[in-house]
Design a protein around this motif. Structure first.
Motif, PDB file in Angstrom:
ATOM      1  N   ASP A 133      -0.977   8.068   5.922  1.00  0.00           N
ATOM      2  CA  ASP A 133      -2.423   7.886   5.769  1.00  0.00           C
ATOM      3  C   ASP A 133      -3.018   7.262   7.022  1.00  0.00           C
ATOM      4  O   ASP A 133      -2.390   7.294   8.089  1.00  0.00           O
ATOM      5  CB  ASP A 133      -2.745   7.086   4.499  1.00  0.00           C
ATOM      6  N   ASP A 141      -6.318   6.995  -1.610  1.00  0.00           N
ATOM      7  CA  ASP A 141      -6.106   5.655  -2.136  1.00  0.00           C
ATOM      8  C   ASP A 141      -6.357   5.535  -3.642  1.00  0.00           C
ATOM      9  O   ASP A 141      -5.841   4.625  -4.283  1.00  0.00           O
ATOM     10  CB  ASP A 141      -6.957   4.643  -1.360  1.00  0.00           C
ATOM     11  N   HIS A 196       1.549   4.364  -2.751  1.00  0.00           N
ATOM     12  CA  HIS A 196       1.490   5.812  -2.479  1.00  0.00           C
ATOM     13  C   HIS A 196       2.823   6.477  -2.853  1.00  0.00           C
ATOM     14  O   HIS A 196       2.851   7.531  -3.483  1.00  0.00           O
ATOM     15  CB  HIS A 196       1.229   6.062  -0.994  1.00  0.00           C
ATOM     16  N   HIS A 210       0.815  -1.218   0.000  1.00  0.00           N
ATOM     17  CA  HIS A 210       0.000   0.000   0.000  1.00  0.00           C
ATOM     18  C   HIS A 210       0.859   1.285   0.000  1.00  0.00           C
ATOM     19  O   HIS A 210       0.654   2.173  -0.826  1.00  0.00           O
ATOM     20  CB  HIS A 210      -0.895  -0.042   1.246  1.00  0.00           C
TER      21      HIS A 210
END
Ligand code: FE2
Length: 608
Positions: free
Chosen positions: A150, A333, A131, A127
């Motif tokens: 985040d 996202d 980003h 994840h």
């Protein structure tokens, strides 16, 4: 030689999106919510994928790779460990989340293949790598420090790293349950706003408050270290075991229970907002200093939901250790879809990356659908709308003149923006010199609380005449102070006004976009990126001397930003927008046939 097509997908958490690369270049990117008209739609982005493939003129079977923006099994492991750690307290929320995880996450590949009819390779990235990739690869820098922040992905909640040439490396991370995004969301929840979308409201409310709870947050809620890392005291939070962000202990620290959603705002919420904003800025600053120390770079790139905190970003730019900052416009996202696709291109396929100094490769974030004039006209004819087709120069003159006459304009022009901000492709525009404009636009068009000022679009070459900044801010992700000589000081009696009433006192000669602390969330507009929008502002400047427009997203509260001419016409007719511009067509509200509403749309968007 045939082209290489890579499709990136983010889905099943919030804000699903798809992005398509052709030989490394971004061909198309869009969020699913714009097509389904369901805000922050987290379902499989079938419509966004379909749009990307059509734009490239290919079938799914012609894709070379599909990338997914996080690792579902790693994420599932985190969920499972969290629940096992707090059983039986967490059992209730596990029952709520568990079946969804099993169904949607573990059968990811099956869904991708079934949804796409695609049999090629599917690759996964972590994840925060997604980003980080979305922050660095499209940036205008050859090398940069990377900071992603985040709520949570798999385990990481913050990552620090470095990007050089065609690769990125993450060197440090902060892990669940310690999360700046979740800390901010806890206060979003506690001040009565919706988690994952109300964070903006907390940021907008902060200038009305005093930072009186900063010490309590730093003493009780988090243990903040010099390098910006911190531990959250789980005694006060509930996101591990329950369905809310904070627990009963939290309210003892902050003078009473959470505000009920839609209840009247009080000074306490403003003070809470200011306090969490101050702490957030301090954490961002310390993390940025760590990233600077470790990389020695003069450039910083940002992504992750916290990078949408444009007040914090502005402070980083003004007071932080970096000379230049670039922020991915789809910092949340949705941008992960772009990040994973670029990781496949640069890391997996080892393709070089070319950087044009001073220019990013996001094309102004105008990566969504566009509509040809004949498509627009066919639609307008089908509903019996009254419209005029105008030549470009004449249209710009008329629209600028309408804005100067305090008419509010719905403006649909070219390709839709990728990411949460309207940047002059799907925007509602107004006159920033009008003190009444802000209230009027908030209440009659956006149907929302009036404590937030609007954001300005300003000609890039004039930005320093209006704001204390002289750099690009094409994605409206930097807040800057309005120039001293434009400010109007408050009188003693105005100083005494309570909270939101202060907003009705003009603070500058561009009052509709000036917040109570004289700040503004600035979008700079360059002619080479969006010539139509640039020329419109230029024409407004010719007529009025003012090189700034009010720019707010083309939607009402609770609704995704409009995508099609049909969405735009519907929003136009439901609100007090006076003039609608759809490409070369201009429509005046007073000329339109009566609008027939289907269903209770105000209820749908929870406006009452
Ligand atoms: Fe994220």
């Amino acid at each position: 030689m045939s082209s290489t097509y890579i499709l990136g997908i983010s889905a099943f958490y919030h804000d699903s999106a798809a992005c398509l690369l052709r030989d490394g270049e971004i061909v198309a990117a869009a969020q699913e919510e714009r097509f389904t008209r369901k805000k922050a739609d987290a379902s499989f982005p079938a419509n966004a994928i379909d749009y990307c493939l059509k734009t490239a003129g290919i079938q799914a079977s012609q894709l070379d790779y599909v990338g997914f923006y996080d690792k579902p099994l790693l994420k599932f492991e985190r969920i499972l460990e969290t629940y096992l750690g707090v059983v039986p307290k967490g059992f209730r929320s596990f029952l709520m989340a568990g079946p969804l995880w099993v169904k949607e996450k573990l059968h990811m590949e099956k869904q991708l293949r079934k949804g796409l009819g695609y049999q090629g390779p599917i690759l996964y990235s972590e994840h925060h790598e997604s980003h980080a990739a979305s922050a660095f690869f499209p940036s205008p820098f050859e090398e940069a420090a990377i900071l992603t922040m985040d709520g949570v992905g798999e385990w990481a909640t913050t990552a620090i790293g470095v990007g050089r040439g065609n690769d990125i490396q993450l060197t440090r991370e902060l892990r669940w349950p310690d999360s700046l995004g979740l800390l901010y969301s806890a206060f979003t929840y506690f001040t009565g706003f919706k988690v994952n979308s109300g964070e903006y409201k907390v940021m907008g409310l902060a200038p009305y408050g005093e930072p009186k709870y900063v010490d309590v947050i730093l003493d009780k809620l988090i243990d903040l270290r010099e390098d910006g890392s911190f531990t959250m005291n789980q005694k006060y939070f509930n996101y591990l075991s329950g369905l809310t962000m904070t627990n009963g202990q939290f309210q003892h620290l902050f003078d009473g229970p959470a505000r009920e959603p839609e209840a009247k705002l009080t000074q306490r919420e403003m003070d809470l907002a200011r306090s969490v904003q101050v702490v957030t800025e301090e954490i961002m600053m310390r993390m940025a200093k760590t990233a600077h120390r470790e990389t020695g770079s003069e450039n910083l790139v940002l992504a992750g939901g916290v990078a949408l905190n444009c007040v914090g970003n502005g402070k980083l730019l003004r007071e932080g250790p970096f000379k230049r900052i670039w922020i991915q416009p789809a910092a949340g996202d949705a941008g992960g879809a772009l990040g994973v696709a670029q990781l496949i291109w640069h890391r997996h396929l080892k393709q070089p990356r070319t950087v044009q100094p001073g220019k990013d490769s996001m094309r102004g974030a105008y990566l969504g659908p566009e509509y040809a004039p004949d498509e627009i006209e066919t639609y307008l004819k089908s509903i019996g709308a009254s419209y005029r087709r105008m030549e470009r120069a004449e249209l710009l003159r008329e629209v600028a003149n309408s804005i100067a006459s305090e008419r509010v304009i719905g403006w649909l022009n070219g390709r839709m923006e990728f990411g949460p901000r309207s940047l002059g492709a799907r925007s509602i525009l107004g006159d920033p010199r009008s003190a009444a404009m802000q209230k009027q636009m908030n209440l009659k068009i956006k149907f929302r609380e009036s404590f937030r000022p609007f954001a300005p679009s300003v000609l890039r070459d004039r930005v320093n005449d209006y704001f204390d900044m002289d750099c690009d801010s094409p994605y409206m992700l930097l807040v800057a102070p309005v120039k001293e000589n434009r400010r109007i000081p408050m009188t003693d009696s105005e100083q005494q006004l309570w909270g939101i009433d202060k907003l009705n006192v003009p603070r500058s000669d561009i009052p509709a976009i000036t917040h109570v602390d004289y700040s503004a969330r600035v979008q700079t507009v360059s002619r080479d990126v969006n010539p139509d929008y640039y020329d419109l502002i230029k024409e407004f400047e010719t007529q009025t001397g003012c090189a700034v427009l009010v720019n707010t997203s083309f939607n009402v509260r609770g609704e995704p930003i409009v995508c099609t001419p049909e969405d735009a016409y519907r929003c136009f007719m439901r609100t007090h927008i006076d003039t609608l511009v759809l490409g070369p067509y201009v429509l005046r509200k007073e000329d339109q046939p009566e609008w027939q509403e289907t269903g209770d749309w105000r209820k749908e968007f929870q406006l009452d």
